[in-house]
Design a protein around this motif. Structure first.
Motif, PDB file in Angstrom:
ATOM      1  N   ILE A  68      11.362  15.600   8.387  1.00  0.00           N
ATOM      2  CA  ILE A  68      10.844  15.272   9.718  1.00  0.00           C
ATOM      3  C   ILE A  68       9.746  16.244  10.140  1.00  0.00           C
ATOM      4  N   GLU A  69       9.798  17.480   9.623  1.00  0.00           N
ATOM      5  CA  GLU A  69       8.783  18.477   9.978  1.00  0.00           C
ATOM      6  C   GLU A  69       7.390  18.020   9.548  1.00  0.00           C
ATOM      7  N   GLU A  70       7.309  17.347   8.422  1.00  0.00           N
ATOM      8  CA  GLU A  70       6.018  16.812   7.959  1.00  0.00           C
ATOM      9  C   GLU A  70       5.497  15.768   8.949  1.00  0.00           C
ATOM     10  N   GLN A  71       6.399  14.940   9.468  1.00  0.00           N
ATOM     11  CA  GLN A  71       6.013  13.937  10.462  1.00  0.00           C
ATOM     12  C   GLN A  71       5.546  14.612  11.752  1.00  0.00           C
ATOM     13  N   PHE A  72       6.225  15.681  12.139  1.00  0.00           N
ATOM     14  CA  PHE A  72       5.830  16.414  13.338  1.00  0.00           C
ATOM     15  C   PHE A  72       4.419  16.999  13.171  1.00  0.00           C
ATOM     16  N   MET A  73       4.150  17.583  11.998  1.00  0.00           N
ATOM     17  CA  MET A  73       2.826  18.180  11.743  1.00  0.00           C
ATOM     18  C   MET A  73       1.743  17.096  11.744  1.00  0.00           C
ATOM     19  N   THR A  76      -2.936  14.775  14.975  1.00  0.00           N
ATOM     20  CA  THR A  76      -3.571  13.543  15.449  1.00  0.00           C
ATOM     21  C   THR A  76      -4.294  13.799  16.771  1.00  0.00           C
ATOM     22  N   PRO A  77      -5.616  13.558  16.802  1.00  0.00           N
ATOM     23  CA  PRO A  77      -6.336  13.757  18.069  1.00  0.00           C
ATOM     24  C   PRO A  77      -5.925  12.711  19.116  1.00  0.00           C
ATOM     25  N   GLY A  78      -5.867  13.133  20.373  1.00  0.00           N
ATOM     26  CA  GLY A  78      -5.496  12.221  21.458  1.00  0.00           C
ATOM     27  C   GLY A  78      -4.091  11.686  21.325  1.00  0.00           C
ATOM     28  N   ARG A  79      -3.212  12.487  20.756  1.00  0.00           N
ATOM     29  CA  ARG A  79      -1.846  12.030  20.469  1.00  0.00           C
ATOM     30  C   ARG A  79      -1.062  11.664  21.728  1.00  0.00           C
ATOM     31  N   LYS A  80      -0.178  10.727  21.534  1.00  0.00           N
ATOM     32  CA  LYS A  80       0.753  10.306  22.589  1.00  0.00           C
ATOM     33  C   LYS A  80       1.948  11.252  22.571  1.00  0.00           C
ATOM     34  N   PRO A  81       2.744  11.256  23.637  1.00  0.00           N
ATOM     35  CA  PRO A  81       4.000  12.013  23.578  1.00  0.00           C
ATOM     36  C   PRO A  81       4.841  11.484  22.414  1.00  0.00           C
ATOM     37  N   ARG A 109      -3.276  17.562  28.467  1.00  0.00           N
ATOM     38  CA  ARG A 109      -3.319  19.027  28.343  1.00  0.00           C
ATOM     39  C   ARG A 109      -2.129  19.616  27.600  1.00  0.00           C
ATOM     40  N   TYR A 110      -1.010  18.890  27.569  1.00  0.00           N
ATOM     41  CA  TYR A 110       0.217  19.433  26.989  1.00  0.00           C
ATOM     42  C   TYR A 110       0.793  18.457  25.977  1.00  0.00           C
ATOM     43  N   ASP A 111       1.400  19.018  24.942  1.00  0.00           N
ATOM     44  CA  ASP A 111       2.113  18.181  23.980  1.00  0.00           C
ATOM     45  C   ASP A 111       3.534  17.978  24.492  1.00  0.00           C
ATOM     46  N   ILE A 112       3.976  16.747  24.431  1.00  0.00           N
ATOM     47  CA  ILE A 112       5.311  16.388  24.923  1.00  0.00           C
ATOM     48  C   ILE A 112       6.116  15.810  23.768  1.00  0.00           C
ATOM     49  N   ILE A 113       7.320  16.332  23.600  1.00  0.00           N
ATOM     50  CA  ILE A 113       8.257  15.758  22.632  1.00  0.00           C
ATOM     51  C   ILE A 113       9.523  15.403  23.401  1.00  0.00           C
ATOM     52  N   ALA A 114       9.900  14.153  23.347  1.00  0.00           N
ATOM     53  CA  ALA A 114      11.108  13.675  24.031  1.00  0.00           C
ATOM     54  C   ALA A 114      12.137  13.293  22.972  1.00  0.00           C
ATOM     55  N   THR A 115      13.395  13.626  23.234  1.00  0.00           N
ATOM     56  CA  THR A 115      14.459  13.237  22.317  1.00  0.00           C
ATOM     57  C   THR A 115      15.522  12.467  23.080  1.00  0.00           C
TER      58      THR A 115
END
Length: 182
Positions: free
Chosen positions: A6-11, A16-21, A114-120
């Motif tokens: 999963i770490e590879e997927q996270f990286m 990815t530019p303009g990434r979504k949460p 402005r911020y990266d968001i990770i939701a679980t």
């Protein structure tokens, strides 16, 4: 430490530019929170961790907030020592299925950028994650199906009764007509 796939997927997501949460969902106790926090701590200068099950009061930070600055101000007031630095802060929203307003806020964070968001969440798609309306619709559909089946069954029984009564009516008329003839 054992490296997870999963770490590879996270990286890949982080590059990815303009990434979504990022929304990480899966069964309970499979390591979502561990993987996300380990990734964030090793790839970001600041990590803000919000757990909506353990910290229910933090749901209020998202209540009625329609912009990122208001949400961040509310979180800063509720959490000590957090820093929100654009471009180097990852905000983890754990157990997001328990906070509808936080799920709505994902859109605002994406637009802000402005911020990266990770939701679980372990119950995403089951409890709350937009399924309430779908669930009600399915219940209505199931009720309608049951009603249609019941109506079909009633019609079938009614037709059968009519057939039986016709036979009885015919028998009665024939016996009456026999009596009149006598």
């Amino acid at each position: 430490m054992l490296k997870r796939k999963i770490e590879e997927q996270f990286m890949k997501w982080k590059r990815t530019p303009g990434r979504k949460p990022l929304i990480v969902r899966g069964v309970r106790q499979c390591g979502k929170t561990f993987s996300v926090t380990a990734f964030a701590e090793s790839n970001y200068e600041n990590v803000v961790y919000v757990n909506f099950v353990k910290q229910e009061s933090l749901k209020l930070a998202f209540k009625g907030a329609k912009d990122v600055d208001t949400i961040l101000m509310n979180l800063s007031a509720s959490m000590r020592g957090v820093k929100f630095i654009p471009g180097s802060t990852c905000i983890i929203l754990d157990e997001i299925q328990d906070c509808k307003d936080a799920r709505t806020a994902l859109k605002f964070f994406k637009m802000d950028g402005r911020y990266d968001i990770i939701a679980t969440g372990s119950l995403l798609g089951v409890k709350g994650y937009g399924d309430d309306k779908k669930k009600k619709k399915e219940e209505v559909i199931n009720i309608k199906k049951e009603q249609k089946l019941a109506q079909k069954e009633i019609k079938k029984k009614f037709k059968q009764e009519l057939k039986n009564k016709k036979i009885k009516v015919e028998e009665r008329t024939s016996s009456i007509s026999k009596k009149k003839r006598m």
